[in-house]
Design a protein around this motif. Structure first.
Motif, PDB file in Angstrom:
ATOM      1  N   GLU A  61       4.516  -6.341  -2.388  1.00 53.20           N
ATOM      2  CA  GLU A  61       3.098  -5.953  -2.007  1.00 53.20           C
ATOM      3  C   GLU A  61       3.226  -6.397  -0.285  1.00 53.20           C
ATOM      4  OE1 GLU A  61      -0.045  -7.305  -5.425  1.00 53.20           O
ATOM      5  OE2 GLU A  61       1.096  -8.885  -4.217  1.00 53.20           O
ATOM      6  N   GLY A  62       2.562  -5.155   0.425  1.00 55.35           N
ATOM      7  CA  GLY A  62       2.463  -5.054   1.723  1.00 55.35           C
ATOM      8  C   GLY A  62       1.251  -4.338   2.256  1.00 55.35           C
ATOM      9  N   ARG A  63       0.837  -4.790   3.433  1.00 54.24           N
ATOM     10  CA  ARG A  63      -0.123  -4.456   4.126  1.00 54.24           C
ATOM     11  C   ARG A  63       0.355  -3.768   5.522  1.00 54.24           C
ATOM     12  NH1 ARG A  63      -4.348  -5.846   7.695  1.00 54.24           N
ATOM     13  NH2 ARG A  63      -6.540  -5.238   7.217  1.00 54.24           N
ATOM     14  N   ILE A  64       0.169  -2.558   5.725  1.00 56.66           N
ATOM     15  CA  ILE A  64       0.656  -1.690   6.636  1.00 56.66           C
ATOM     16  C   ILE A  64      -0.436  -1.198   7.530  1.00 56.66           C
ATOM     17  CG2 ILE A  64       2.203   0.081   7.284  1.00 56.66           C
ATOM     18  CD1 ILE A  64       3.626   0.192   4.745  1.00 56.66           C
ATOM     19  N   ALA A  65      -0.397  -1.627   8.898  1.00 57.04           N
ATOM     20  CA  ALA A  65      -1.575  -1.334   9.887  1.00 57.04           C
ATOM     21  C   ALA A  65      -0.839   0.205  10.296  1.00 57.04           C
ATOM     22  CB  ALA A  65      -1.789  -2.290  10.933  1.00 57.04           C
ATOM     23  N   LEU A  66      -1.764   1.117  10.263  1.00 52.56           N
ATOM     24  CA  LEU A  66      -1.565   2.440  10.830  1.00 52.56           C
ATOM     25  C   LEU A  66      -1.987   2.891  11.966  1.00 52.56           C
ATOM     26  CD1 LEU A  66      -1.985   4.442   7.341  1.00 52.56           C
ATOM     27  CD2 LEU A  66      -0.044   3.375   8.178  1.00 52.56           C
ATOM     28  N   PRO A  67      -1.028   3.431  12.703  1.00 54.93           N
ATOM     29  CA  PRO A  67      -1.703   3.910  14.010  1.00 54.93           C
ATOM     30  C   PRO A  67      -2.690   4.773  13.863  1.00 54.93           C
ATOM     31  CG  PRO A  67       0.675   4.175  13.794  1.00 54.93           C
ATOM     32  CD  PRO A  67       0.384   3.808  12.492  1.00 54.93           C
ATOM     33  N   GLU A  68      -3.809   4.745  14.989  1.00 52.66           N
ATOM     34  CA  GLU A  68      -5.047   5.402  14.826  1.00 52.66           C
ATOM     35  C   GLU A  68      -4.627   6.909  14.850  1.00 52.66           C
ATOM     36  OE1 GLU A  68      -9.459   6.040  17.249  1.00 52.66           O
ATOM     37  OE2 GLU A  68      -7.863   4.494  17.909  1.00 52.66           O
ATOM     38  N   GLY A  69      -5.197   7.768  13.829  1.00 52.74           N
ATOM     39  CA  GLY A  69      -4.929   9.226  13.811  1.00 52.74           C
ATOM     40  C   GLY A  69      -3.679   9.492  13.234  1.00 52.74           C
ATOM     41  N   ALA A  70      -2.724   8.491  12.690  1.00 52.14           N
ATOM     42  CA  ALA A  70      -1.641   8.716  11.913  1.00 52.14           C
ATOM     43  C   ALA A  70      -1.740   9.846  10.913  1.00 52.14           C
ATOM     44  CB  ALA A  70      -0.953   7.507  11.500  1.00 52.14           C
ATOM     45  N   SER A  71      -0.824  10.767  10.891  1.00 49.44           N
ATOM     46  CA  SER A  71      -0.849  11.650   9.847  1.00 49.44           C
ATOM     47  C   SER A  71      -0.547  10.966   8.358  1.00 49.44           C
ATOM     48  CB  SER A  71       0.541  12.687  10.087  1.00 49.44           C
ATOM     49  OG  SER A  71       1.592  12.225  10.083  1.00 49.44           O
ATOM     50  N   ALA A  72       0.076   9.990   8.470  1.00 50.27           N
ATOM     51  CA  ALA A  72       0.623   9.275   7.141  1.00 50.27           C
ATOM     52  C   ALA A  72      -0.898   8.663   6.587  1.00 50.27           C
ATOM     53  CB  ALA A  72       1.257   7.750   7.348  1.00 50.27           C
ATOM     54  N   ALA A  73      -1.894   8.237   7.460  1.00 52.18           N
ATOM     55  CA  ALA A  73      -3.167   8.149   6.913  1.00 52.18           C
ATOM     56  C   ALA A  73      -3.817   9.266   6.231  1.00 52.18           C
ATOM     57  CB  ALA A  73      -4.002   7.456   8.040  1.00 52.18           C
ATOM     58  N   VAL A  74      -3.621  10.429   6.881  1.00 51.71           N
ATOM     59  CA  VAL A  74      -4.288  11.477   6.159  1.00 51.71           C
ATOM     60  C   VAL A  74      -3.609  11.959   4.953  1.00 51.71           C
ATOM     61  CG1 VAL A  74      -4.625  14.029   6.371  1.00 51.71           C
ATOM     62  CG2 VAL A  74      -4.804  12.550   8.438  1.00 51.71           C
ATOM     63  N   ARG A  75      -2.377  11.819   4.530  1.00 50.39           N
ATOM     64  CA  ARG A  75      -1.418  12.074   3.850  1.00 50.39           C
ATOM     65  C   ARG A  75      -1.936  11.037   2.404  1.00 50.39           C
ATOM     66  NH1 ARG A  75       4.424  12.597   6.359  1.00 50.39           N
ATOM     67  NH2 ARG A  75       4.975  13.010   4.129  1.00 50.39           N
ATOM     68  N   ALA A  76      -2.086   9.949   2.952  1.00 56.47           N
ATOM     69  CA  ALA A  76      -2.386   8.848   1.926  1.00 56.47           C
ATOM     70  C   ALA A  76      -3.675   9.085   1.270  1.00 56.47           C
ATOM     71  CB  ALA A  76      -2.277   7.565   2.537  1.00 56.47           C
ATOM     72  N   GLU A  77      -4.678   9.318   2.178  1.00 53.05           N
ATOM     73  CA  GLU A  77      -5.807   9.643   1.516  1.00 53.05           C
ATOM     74  C   GLU A  77      -6.153  10.845   0.950  1.00 53.05           C
ATOM     75  OE1 GLU A  77      -8.272   9.628   5.374  1.00 53.05           O
ATOM     76  OE2 GLU A  77      -8.823   7.607   5.137  1.00 53.05           O
ATOM     77  N   GLU A  78      -5.424  11.761   1.059  1.00 54.27           N
ATOM     78  CA  GLU A  78      -5.047  13.054   0.536  1.00 54.27           C
ATOM     79  C   GLU A  78      -4.653  12.688  -1.231  1.00 54.27           C
ATOM     80  OE1 GLU A  78      -2.598  15.619   2.641  1.00 54.27           O
ATOM     81  OE2 GLU A  78      -4.410  16.555   3.755  1.00 54.27           O
ATOM     82  N   ALA A  79      -3.595  11.842  -1.133  1.00 54.85           N
ATOM     83  CA  ALA A  79      -3.176  11.212  -2.398  1.00 54.85           C
ATOM     84  C   ALA A  79      -4.296  10.345  -3.227  1.00 54.85           C
ATOM     85  CB  ALA A  79      -1.742  10.510  -2.123  1.00 54.85           C
ATOM     86  N   GLY A  80      -5.420  10.062  -2.673  1.00 56.92           N
ATOM     87  CA  GLY A  80      -6.408   9.415  -3.524  1.00 56.92           C
ATOM     88  C   GLY A  80      -6.384   8.057  -2.953  1.00 56.92           C
ATOM     89  N   ALA A  81      -5.683   7.514  -1.922  1.00 53.35           N
ATOM     90  CA  ALA A  81      -5.391   6.235  -1.503  1.00 53.35           C
ATOM     91  C   ALA A  81      -6.704   5.883  -0.769  1.00 53.35           C
ATOM     92  CB  ALA A  81      -4.272   5.711  -0.561  1.00 53.35           C
TER      93      ALA A  81
END
Length: 572
Positions: A61-81
């Motif tokens: 299990e891991g906790r990853i701090a995402l840079p502000e405005g990162a596209s990874a955050a957008v893609r994760a939220e699109e996947a329902g995260a």
């Protein structure tokens, strides 16, 4: 990151802070499991052999701090995260039977989703990556990655033209190499279409003729039955004394008509009997007409059977019934038109192929020019980095060349071979000291030099295509002494702009870390457990002493360890 039941690690928490983190420990203590755990979180292959013996599954299990405005955050939220205060919670479970599950922000996702996010979150490098850098294809990919849009744009245009050329060439080759087969196919189709045209079948004709043949074959029995039925309904003229259904019904109707006014119920029955009488008259009339019209001509029966035989010959070859035969004829006519147009098609395809080859050559030239320009900048940047990695006299360069091929495309007045990535063979060359000729790194670089070249390449990438985290798994293998110190110093510099995690055996590298984690295992006689702890103060000096001399309490090693730490702090 929390690791449970993975390899030698029973249950451990790894806190990877910002900056430079060094992971150290005895060989076999489980340092590699830290790297493996990160790999699992990032969509790596799940090997059931990694599950600790006796456990049902391994969990990371891991906790990853995402840079502000990162596209990874957008893609994760699109996947329902769902993000947890700007951080992404990731978990990966591997069962002892080989099943694997992934969760992202509390939502179950395909493992491939983790791999997609990993591309922009972390760069992982280890011994296998060093070997990969020896491959020419990887060297070309590294150059293209450094060049960015300057190469990506012409490469995309080249790739599109390359795919079109391949498709056209494949069609042309099929037509020309299979000319005899196609001619034979055309003759067979033409024969079948001529055979069907000679018969001129109609849709449904086979069913109609089957019914007519059945009727004609039993004409005498049908006529006799119709005559007998007519006599039973309407009477037989040759038997005036006979009783028929129409006479009996008429008599019943007369009787009821005489008394129908006395009871409405009986009146209704009288009306129904009247209707029966009318119906009997109609049926009797139709039976008489049927018997008169029935054709018992044996010549017509012979003609029908002959026509059915002709249709059967077609259905035996071209379809289950005449409808299928006609469908085959329609499809075959279209295919025959295509085959008969082969000569025109060959001419069209040849012209298109030649035009595409010319177009491809132009794109290839633009791609070569872009790579050549980028190679000079890339080589200069890597050479500058090597100077800070105790290789001050080393020089890196790129050889970009093409191979003559009469079947290739024309580039710069030469006909050269081509592939999906262009016409260029890109090779990284190293001259380790003045006077040494540039040689391919696969032949001219030692293990330690190769480690530093790869690190220099990654540092250059960090300035052009950065990711938040870099993980190096014993990238300092084969290095020692001053070179190791310089690698530690360079990693510390890289850590000023990114998170750097290094698994290392070298105290010279570990001393430069902002935080040092020790992976150690103890044995209670039954279960081997591994723990991870942060080293500070005296504990860190002891670990560096062990790494230096294998003796934690050696005064000489301790003095050297303290000197390394002081040097690192002075550079900070």
């Amino acid at each position: 990151m929390r690791i449970r039941a993975l390899g030698v690690i029973d249950d451990a928490v790894v806190e990877l802070s910002p900056g430079f983190t060094a992971v150290t420990g005895e060989t076999g203590a489980g340092k590699t499991m830290v790297v493996t755990s990160l790999g699992l979180l990032l969509g790596g292959r799940a090997d059931p052999a990694l599950v600790r013996i006796g456990a049902k599954n391994a969990v990371v299990e891991g906790r990853i701090a995402l840079p502000e405005g990162a596209s990874a955050a957008v893609r994760a939220e699109e996947a329902g995260a769902e993000l947890d205060d700007g951080a992404l919670l990731v978990s990966r479970t591997v069962s002892a039977e080989g099943r694997s599950r992934a969760h992202l922000g509390g939502r179950s996702v395909p493992v491939g989703m983790l791999a997609e996010l990993a591309d922009e979150l972390i760069a992982v490098h280890g011994q296998t990556d060093q070997q990969g850098l020896l491959k020419l294809s990887r060297q070309r990919q590294a150059l293209d990655r450094y060049a960015g849009e300057a190469v990506a744009v012409p490469l995309a245009a080249y790739g599109e033209a390359y795919r079109r050329l391949r498709a056209v060439a494949a069609d042309l080759e099929e037509i020309t190499t299979r000319a005899r087969e196609r001619a034979q196919e055309a003759d067979l189709l033409r024969f079948g279409l001529d055979e069907i045209a000679a018969v001129e079948p109609r849709a449904g004709e086979d069913l109609e003729l089957a019914e007519e043949a059945e009727r004609l074959g039993h004409a005498e029995a049908l006529a006799s039955a119709a005559t007998a039925a007519h006599a039973a309904l309407a009477g037989d003229p040759e038997d005036p004394e006979g009783v028929d259904a129409a006479t009996l019904v008429a008599g019943a109707h007369r009787v009821l008509e005489a008394v129908r006014s006395h009871d409405p119920a009986l009146s209704g029955l009288a009306d129904r009997i009247g209707e029966i009488g009318i119906l009997l008259g109609d049926v009797a009339g139709e039976l008489a007409g049927y018997a008169d019209d029935l054709d018992a001509d044996p010549l017509r029966l012979a003609a029908v059977e002959e026509r059915r035989a002709a249709l059967t010959a077609l259905t035996r070859k071209y379809g289950a019934d005449i409808g299928a035969v006609l469908a085959w004829a329609e499809q075959s006519a279209a295919r025959l038109a295509e085959l008969d147009g082969d000569d025109d098609r060959v001419e069209e395809l040849t012209e298109e192929r030649d035009a595409l080859r010319t177009e491809l050559g132009a794109f290839a030239q633009a791609l070569t020019d872009a790579r050549t320009e980028a190679a000079e900048r890339f080589a200069a940047a890597v050479t500058a980095e090597l100077a800070s990695l105790a290789m001050p006299h080393a020089r890196v360069s790129f050889a970009i060349r093409q191979t003559e091929d009469p079947e290739g495309v024309e580039v710069g007045g030469r006909t050269v071979g081509y592939g999906p990535a262009g016409v260029d063979e890109v090779e990284l060359l190293l001259a380790p000291h003045p006077g040494a000729p540039p040689r391919p790194i696969a032949k001219g670089a030692s293990g330690g030099e190769l480690s530093r070249v790869m690190l220099a390449v990654e540092v250059v990438f960090a300035g052009t295509d950065p990711v938040p985290t870099y993980l190096f798994d014993e990238v300092d293998a084969g290095v020692g002494g001053k070179a190791a110190v310089e690698i530690g110093r360079r990693l510390a510099k890289l850590a000023k702009t990114a998170q750097v995690v290094v698994v290392t055996h070298l105290p010279q590298v570990a001393a430069f870390a902002d935080r040092q984690l020790l992976v150690e295992k103890t044995n209670d006689g039954s279960v081997t457990r591994s723990g991870v702890k942060v080293l500070e103060g005296e504990d860190r000096v002891r670990e560096l002493s062990r790494m230096l001399a294998g003796q934690e309490d050696s005064e000489t090693a301790r003095a050297h360890a303290e000197e390394l730490l002081a040097t690192a702090r002075a550079d900070a």
